[in-house]
Design an enzyme around this catalytic site. Sequence first.
Site, PDB file in Angstrom:
ATOM      1  N   ALA A   1       1.794   0.222   2.225  1.00  0.00           N
ATOM      2  CA  ALA A   1       1.992  -0.098   0.803  1.00  0.00           C
ATOM      3  C   ALA A   1       0.774   0.335  -0.001  1.00  0.00           C
ATOM      4  CB  ALA A   1       2.247  -1.603   0.650  1.00  0.00           C
TER       5      ALA A   1
ATOM      6  N   SER B   1       3.117  10.488   5.086  1.00  0.00           N
ATOM      7  CA  SER B   1       1.667  10.719   5.136  1.00  0.00           C
ATOM      8  C   SER B   1       1.387  12.205   5.289  1.00  0.00           C
ATOM      9  CB  SER B   1       1.051  10.017   6.345  1.00  0.00           C
ATOM     10  OG  SER B   1       1.309   8.639   6.319  1.00  0.00           O
ATOM     11  N   THR B   2       0.191  12.616   4.866  1.00  0.00           N
ATOM     12  CA  THR B   2      -0.246  14.003   5.077  1.00  0.00           C
ATOM     13  C   THR B   2      -0.821  14.106   6.479  1.00  0.00           C
ATOM     14  OG1 THR B   2      -0.792  14.155   2.745  1.00  0.00           O
ATOM     15  CG2 THR B   2      -1.791  15.799   4.206  1.00  0.00           C
TER      16      THR B   2
ATOM     17  N   CYS C   1      -7.943  12.889  -0.808  1.00  0.00           N
ATOM     18  CA  CYS C   1      -7.224  13.906  -0.021  1.00  0.00           C
ATOM     19  C   CYS C   1      -7.811  15.305   0.029  1.00  0.00           C
ATOM     20  CB  CYS C   1      -5.779  13.966  -0.486  1.00  0.00           C
ATOM     21  SG  CYS C   1      -4.922  12.442  -0.095  1.00  0.00           S
TER      22      CYS C   1
ATOM     23  N   ARG D   1     -17.867  16.392 -17.128  1.00  0.00           N
ATOM     24  CA  ARG D   1     -16.436  16.689 -17.258  1.00  0.00           C
ATOM     25  C   ARG D   1     -16.140  17.581 -18.456  1.00  0.00           C
ATOM     26  NH1 ARG D   1     -13.538  15.331 -12.709  1.00  0.00           N
ATOM     27  NH2 ARG D   1     -14.526  13.528 -11.779  1.00  0.00           N
TER      28      ARG D   1
HETATM   29  P1  NAD Z   1      -3.677   3.865   1.572  1.00  0.00           P
HETATM   30  O1  NAD Z   1      -4.836   3.683   2.436  1.00  0.00           O
HETATM   31  O2  NAD Z   1      -3.744   3.475   0.127  1.00  0.00           O
HETATM   32  O3  NAD Z   1      -2.419   3.073   2.185  1.00  0.00           O
HETATM   33  C1  NAD Z   1      -2.064   3.073   3.543  1.00  0.00           C
HETATM   34  C2  NAD Z   1      -1.588   1.678   3.928  1.00  0.00           C
HETATM   35  O4  NAD Z   1      -1.036   1.717   5.240  1.00  0.00           O
HETATM   36  C3  NAD Z   1      -2.677   0.618   3.975  1.00  0.00           C
HETATM   37  O5  NAD Z   1      -2.396  -0.413   3.045  1.00  0.00           O
HETATM   38  C4  NAD Z   1      -2.651   0.105   5.433  1.00  0.00           C
HETATM   39  O6  NAD Z   1      -2.895  -1.285   5.539  1.00  0.00           O
HETATM   40  C5  NAD Z   1      -1.245   0.443   5.845  1.00  0.00           C
HETATM   41  N1  NAD Z   1      -1.048   0.525   7.301  1.00  0.00           N
HETATM   42  C6  NAD Z   1      -1.788   1.195   8.233  1.00  0.00           C
HETATM   43  N2  NAD Z   1      -1.257   1.042   9.462  1.00  0.00           N
HETATM   44  C7  NAD Z   1      -0.147   0.261   9.325  1.00  0.00           C
HETATM   45  C8  NAD Z   1       0.837  -0.247  10.226  1.00  0.00           C
HETATM   46  N3  NAD Z   1       0.811   0.035  11.526  1.00  0.00           N
HETATM   47  N4  NAD Z   1       1.823  -1.016   9.716  1.00  0.00           N
HETATM   48  C9  NAD Z   1       1.875  -1.311   8.412  1.00  0.00           C
HETATM   49  N5  NAD Z   1       0.983  -0.856   7.495  1.00  0.00           N
HETATM   50  C10 NAD Z   1      -0.014  -0.073   7.952  1.00  0.00           C
HETATM   51  O7  NAD Z   1      -3.253   5.403   1.695  1.00  0.00           O
HETATM   52  P2  NAD Z   1      -2.517   6.332   0.603  1.00  0.00           P
HETATM   53  O8  NAD Z   1      -3.480   6.813  -0.422  1.00  0.00           O
HETATM   54  O9  NAD Z   1      -1.264   5.657   0.159  1.00  0.00           O
HETATM   55  O10 NAD Z   1      -2.179   7.599   1.513  1.00  0.00           O
HETATM   56  C11 NAD Z   1      -1.196   7.526   2.521  1.00  0.00           C
HETATM   57  C12 NAD Z   1      -0.908   8.935   3.003  1.00  0.00           C
HETATM   58  O11 NAD Z   1      -0.384   9.723   1.927  1.00  0.00           O
HETATM   59  C13 NAD Z   1      -2.136   9.701   3.504  1.00  0.00           C
HETATM   60  O12 NAD Z   1      -1.759  10.499   4.586  1.00  0.00           O
HETATM   61  C14 NAD Z   1      -2.504  10.576   2.331  1.00  0.00           C
HETATM   62  O13 NAD Z   1      -3.149  11.766   2.743  1.00  0.00           O
HETATM   63  C15 NAD Z   1      -1.166  10.902   1.735  1.00  0.00           C
HETATM   64  N6  NAD Z   1      -1.173  11.200   0.296  1.00  0.00           N
HETATM   65  C16 NAD Z   1      -1.933  10.456  -0.555  1.00  0.00           C
HETATM   66  C17 NAD Z   1      -1.879  10.719  -1.931  1.00  0.00           C
HETATM   67  C18 NAD Z   1      -2.694   9.912  -2.911  1.00  0.00           C
HETATM   68  O14 NAD Z   1      -2.668  10.252  -4.077  1.00  0.00           O
HETATM   69  N7  NAD Z   1      -3.388   8.877  -2.513  1.00  0.00           N
HETATM   70  C19 NAD Z   1      -1.038  11.713  -2.432  1.00  0.00           C
HETATM   71  C20 NAD Z   1      -0.272  12.443  -1.514  1.00  0.00           C
HETATM   72  C21 NAD Z   1      -0.339  12.172  -0.150  1.00  0.00           C
HETATM   73  C1  UGA Z   2      -4.221  15.768  -5.470  1.00  0.00           C
HETATM   74  C2  UGA Z   2      -3.107  16.780  -5.744  1.00  0.00           C
HETATM   75  O1  UGA Z   2      -3.165  17.178  -7.113  1.00  0.00           O
HETATM   76  C3  UGA Z   2      -1.732  16.170  -5.458  1.00  0.00           C
HETATM   77  O2  UGA Z   2      -0.726  17.150  -5.630  1.00  0.00           O
HETATM   78  C4  UGA Z   2      -1.709  15.652  -4.009  1.00  0.00           C
HETATM   79  O3  UGA Z   2      -0.488  15.009  -3.740  1.00  0.00           O
HETATM   80  C5  UGA Z   2      -2.847  14.659  -3.814  1.00  0.00           C
HETATM   81  O4  UGA Z   2      -4.111  15.315  -4.125  1.00  0.00           O
HETATM   82  C6  UGA Z   2      -2.966  14.167  -2.415  1.00  0.00           C
HETATM   83  O5  UGA Z   2      -2.514  14.808  -1.501  1.00  0.00           O
HETATM   84  O6  UGA Z   2      -3.567  13.112  -2.305  1.00  0.00           O
HETATM   85  P1  UGA Z   2      -5.271  13.714  -6.747  1.00  0.00           P
HETATM   86  O7  UGA Z   2      -6.364  13.860  -5.766  1.00  0.00           O
HETATM   87  O8  UGA Z   2      -4.677  12.390  -6.957  1.00  0.00           O
HETATM   88  O9  UGA Z   2      -4.063  14.692  -6.373  1.00  0.00           O
HETATM   89  O10 UGA Z   2      -5.776  14.198  -8.172  1.00  0.00           O
HETATM   90  P2  UGA Z   2      -6.044  15.639  -8.821  1.00  0.00           P
HETATM   91  O11 UGA Z   2      -5.543  15.609 -10.199  1.00  0.00           O
HETATM   92  O12 UGA Z   2      -5.573  16.739  -7.976  1.00  0.00           O
HETATM   93  O13 UGA Z   2      -7.623  15.672  -8.894  1.00  0.00           O
HETATM   94  C7  UGA Z   2      -8.438  15.755  -7.740  1.00  0.00           C
HETATM   95  C8  UGA Z   2      -9.874  15.925  -8.142  1.00  0.00           C
HETATM   96  O14 UGA Z   2     -10.107  17.213  -8.702  1.00  0.00           O
HETATM   97  C9  UGA Z   2     -10.346  14.930  -9.188  1.00  0.00           C
HETATM   98  O15 UGA Z   2     -11.642  14.502  -8.893  1.00  0.00           O
HETATM   99  C10 UGA Z   2     -10.328  15.736 -10.468  1.00  0.00           C
HETATM  100  O16 UGA Z   2     -11.216  15.249 -11.419  1.00  0.00           O
HETATM  101  C11 UGA Z   2     -10.751  17.093  -9.951  1.00  0.00           C
HETATM  102  N1  UGA Z   2     -10.322  18.222 -10.814  1.00  0.00           N
HETATM  103  C12 UGA Z   2      -9.005  18.462 -11.006  1.00  0.00           C
HETATM  104  C13 UGA Z   2     -11.294  19.061 -11.371  1.00  0.00           C
HETATM  105  O17 UGA Z   2     -12.492  18.859 -11.192  1.00  0.00           O
HETATM  106  N2  UGA Z   2     -10.874  20.121 -12.135  1.00  0.00           N
HETATM  107  C14 UGA Z   2      -9.555  20.384 -12.350  1.00  0.00           C
HETATM  108  O18 UGA Z   2      -9.249  21.385 -13.054  1.00  0.00           O
HETATM  109  C15 UGA Z   2      -8.592  19.536 -11.770  1.00  0.00           C
END
Ligand code: NAD
Ligand code: UGA
Length: 460
Positions: free
Chosen positions: A11, A129-130, A274, A439
């Site tokens: 979550a 997840s990634t 990420c 920025r």
């Molecule tokens: P997060 O750390 O915010 O959330 C992950 C959650 O999973 C935690 O709350 C943890 O307690 C829970 N968890 C772990 N093991 C568990 C289990 N066995 N059962 C139940 N819950 C469990 O992570 P996030 O930012 O949501 O990222 C999740 C995935 O999505 C990563 O692989 C990340 O790379 C990918 N991703 C993140 C973003 C982003 O913007 N944060 C965007 C795209 C992809």
């Molecule tokens: C990024 C990708 O944009 C998403 O598509 C992807 O799903 C995600 O990672 C992920 O896999 O977690 P996010 O990290 O949330 O999303 O935010 P971004 O808007 O991509 O910014 C990332 C970082 O780059 C920030 O620190 C932002 O300030 C910086 N940034 C972004 C710059 O310095 N210059 C830019 O032109 C754009």
Amino acid sequence: MFKQKICCIGAGYVGGPTMAMIAEKCPHIRVEVVDINEKRIAAWNSDTLPVYEPGLQEIVERNRGKNLFFGTGVEDAIREADIIFVSVGTPTKTYGHGAGRAADLCYIESAARMIARCAKGPKIIVEKSTIPVRTAEAIKTILKANSEEGQFQVLSNPEFLAEGTAIDDLLEPDRILIGGEHTEGGQAALQVLVDVYANWVPRERILTTNLWSSELSKLVANAFLAQRISSINSISALCERTEADVDEVARAIGADSRIGPKFLKASVGFGGSCFQKDLLNLVYLCEHFGLPEVAEYWDQVVKINDWQKSRFAQNIVQALFNTVIGKKVAILGYAFKKDTNDTREAAAGYVCRDLLEEGAQLSIYDPQVKLEGVTQHLLYLGVSQETIDKQVHIAESAEESTKEAHAAAILTEWDEFKTLDWASIYQQMLKPALLFDGRNILPVEETRKLGFDFRPIGKG
Ligand code: NAD
Ligand code: UGA
């Protein structure tokens, strides 16, 4: 009463918002988001959600208790569900082989084992997840060893939302990517997930591929995005030496439709949970598959980013006559980007760490990140609690933070920083009043006219 049941393990920043959107758009589907972190689940069930995202609160409040549920009963939720999303963290490994680069798949593995243990009957498992390419293989192996033939179908459905714009991104995604096996069962499962998204995403934006292309595309998408930022940041340094203006260069090259204008904003460095993690993971995979030249190519994107962050801190120290001991430096913004409370890999943390090492007194103001968030992040970066207690102050406003400061640094592009009363901030700072814009959000000429020694990024 519900036609389908979805459960999401994890979550977090992805699991919470994506499931809230599915619940919003699919009233016929029951969605349960489960997590082992009780505090997080309690927050999802409260008025103060654990994730700050514009528009999220409204969607959660509209659907929570109807077809959207948050709970800690992971095993029951697995048993009930037809489709199980796995959205747990995949951080960079900190121990053993591949430490510092490979993805730590311990949470993925524990989720897979839990599914194998609890699930009865056919289930579709969705990797949200990634993960490294070919992770589905490992998941399938664990599931297969504990189930009847064909009980589980594994799909890859990486998430492309960006924090701060998660709701808009989920509402109108550029594309939804779903990878599945080219078997009858695999294709049938793929169609089930396509049908879920087709409730609000135009069919032509739902791309389907094989499992491995889908897994790899996620890492590559993040690597390309990060590469653009490191490219423009590397040019920002050249601009500073040559009196070219990096924003003008970005506009000029971005006008070429083959290059495009997005993601060319020079900055103090990219952050977020990420980009760095996924780049390092890609580097590790290339090495693993015997491609050191390719690994080195992508590693350079991370190196330039590290250099940009430390260059920024060094510039502050140099401008303050090479010593910041006991000097007050205002830090405006700590989140890794605007409109989020997330500090993971925030550039601000690295800049603060370097300034603290030099002995500066920091007064930090961020609209969403407070003492707990800053402390946790600085401790993670190796700053001691003692240093934090002695040298870090959390301010309630930008005005308080900049009062009698020797220098101020904008490290997150929060909109409210654009409209601050900079004339009165100038008045209350020590002179010469140094202002670093990490920025490039303030107008150069006007800000200099107010009296500031103004230092944006990449402007001669
Ligand atoms: P997060 O750390 O915010 O959330 C992950 C959650 O999973 C935690 O709350 C943890 O307690 C829970 N968890 C772990 N093991 C568990 C289990 N066995 N059962 C139940 N819950 C469990 O992570 P996030 O930012 O949501 O990222 C999740 C995935 O999505 C990563 O692989 C990340 O790379 C990918 N991703 C993140 C973003 C982003 O913007 N944060 C965007 C795209 C992809
Ligand atoms: C990024 C990708 O944009 C998403 O598509 C992807 O799903 C995600 O990672 C992920 O896999 O977690 P996010 O990290 O949330 O999303 O935010 P971004 O808007 O991509 O910014 C990332 C970082 O780059 C920030 O620190 C932002 O300030 C910086 N940034 C972004 C710059 O310095 N210059 C830019 O032109 C754009």
